[in-house]
Design a protein around this motif. Structure first.
Motif, short mmCIF file in Angstrom:
data_model
loop_
_atom_site.label_atom_id
_atom_site.label_comp_id
_atom_site.label_asym_id
_atom_site.label_seq_id
_atom_site.Cartn_x
_atom_site.Cartn_y
_atom_site.Cartn_z
N TRP A 102 64.85 22.32 19.77
CA TRP A 102 65.61 22.08 18.54
C TRP A 102 64.75 21.39 17.51
O TRP A 102 64.77 20.18 17.33
CB TRP A 102 66.87 21.28 18.83
CG TRP A 102 67.91 22.12 19.49
CD1 TRP A 102 68.27 22.12 20.78
CD2 TRP A 102 68.70 23.13 18.85
NE1 TRP A 102 69.24 23.06 21.01
CE2 TRP A 102 69.52 23.70 19.84
CE3 TRP A 102 68.79 23.62 17.55
CZ2 TRP A 102 70.42 24.72 19.57
CZ3 TRP A 102 69.69 24.63 17.28
CH2 TRP A 102 70.48 25.18 18.28
N ARG A 106 65.35 24.81 13.12
CA ARG A 106 66.44 25.40 13.92
C ARG A 106 67.75 24.63 13.72
O ARG A 106 68.82 25.22 13.71
CB ARG A 106 66.06 25.42 15.39
CG ARG A 106 65.07 26.51 15.71
CD ARG A 106 64.96 26.70 17.20
NE ARG A 106 64.22 27.90 17.51
CZ ARG A 106 63.32 28.01 18.46
NH1 ARG A 106 63.06 26.96 19.22
NH2 ARG A 106 62.70 29.14 18.66
N ARG A 108 68.68 23.03 11.00
CA ARG A 108 69.22 23.39 9.69
C ARG A 108 69.84 24.78 9.71
O ARG A 108 70.83 25.04 9.02
CB ARG A 108 68.13 23.32 8.63
CG ARG A 108 67.84 21.93 8.13
CD ARG A 108 66.96 21.95 6.89
NE ARG A 108 65.58 22.33 7.21
CZ ARG A 108 64.63 21.48 7.57
NH1 ARG A 108 64.91 20.19 7.64
NH2 ARG A 108 63.42 21.90 7.85
N GLY A 109 69.31 25.70 10.48
CA GLY A 109 69.82 27.07 10.52
C GLY A 109 70.94 27.28 11.53
O GLY A 109 71.49 28.38 11.63
N ALA A 110 71.32 26.26 12.27
CA ALA A 110 72.35 26.41 13.30
C ALA A 110 73.73 26.50 12.67
O ALA A 110 74.01 25.87 11.65
CB ALA A 110 72.29 25.23 14.27
N ASN A 111 74.58 27.32 13.27
CA ASN A 111 75.96 27.45 12.82
C ASN A 111 76.86 26.70 13.79
O ASN A 111 76.65 26.72 15.00
CB ASN A 111 76.38 28.92 12.79
CG ASN A 111 75.63 29.70 11.73
OD1 ASN A 111 75.36 29.18 10.66
ND2 ASN A 111 75.28 30.94 12.04
N PRO A 112 77.91 26.05 13.26
CA PRO A 112 78.81 25.33 14.16
C PRO A 112 79.61 26.30 15.01
O PRO A 112 79.86 27.44 14.63
CB PRO A 112 79.72 24.55 13.21
CG PRO A 112 79.64 25.27 11.92
CD PRO A 112 78.29 25.92 11.86
N MET A 113 79.98 25.83 16.16
CA MET A 113 80.81 26.65 17.05
C MET A 113 82.19 26.79 16.43
O MET A 113 82.74 25.81 15.92
CB MET A 113 80.91 25.95 18.41
CG MET A 113 81.62 26.75 19.44
SD MET A 113 81.50 25.91 21.02
CE MET A 113 82.62 26.88 21.95
N PRO A 114 82.77 27.98 16.45
CA PRO A 114 84.09 28.15 15.83
C PRO A 114 85.16 27.37 16.59
O PRO A 114 85.17 27.34 17.82
CB PRO A 114 84.35 29.66 15.92
CG PRO A 114 83.42 30.17 16.96
CD PRO A 114 82.26 29.22 17.02
#
Length: 125
Positions: A102, A106, A108-114
């Motif tokens: 991490w 990476r 900054r580009g991570a998306n939160p889990m829905p």
């Protein structure tokens, strides 16, 4: 008949006695519950080397020097029931390797889990 009149000192003493009774009662209930949990654990077979006395109470626990936790009846060993809605995964990754993976880019580009969406509808009678 006249009402009983208590001085402030007598009221404080009565209050202190009441608090002491509540504390002693709570401690005795806690001790009894803890002792019952130990007896239940020994009866359930969590301590395979446990030798129970008459009526299943009291006795000794033998522990081999190789495995000191073998006769430990204070820890709960109950098998949890399997819930199909719960995902369980044993994490065996090296924490340093995960930290190296991490990077700032990476993260900054991570998306939160829905988040799961819950819908509640109330049907009137």
């Amino acid at each position: 008949m006249q009402p009983i009149r208590l001085t402030p000192a007598q009221k404080m003493m009565a209050s202190a006695v009441l608090v002491a009774v509540v504390i002693v009662g709570g401690a005795s209930v806690t001790a009894a519950a803890f002792a019952g949990r130990l007896d239940d654990a020994a009866k359930a077979g969590d301590a395979p080397a446990a030798k129970l006395g008459p009526g299943g109470r009291g006795g000794t626990v033998e522990v081999s020097p190789d495995d000191p936790a073998q006769g430990d009846v204070t820890r709960a060993q109950a098998t949890p029931e399997v819930d199909p809605d719960v995902v369980l995964k044993e994490l065996t990754d090296d924490p340093d390797g995960v930290a190296d993976y991490w990077t700032q880019e990476r993260v900054r580009g991570a998306n939160p889990m829905p988040m799961p969406q819950v819908s509640v509808s109330i049907i009137p009678d």
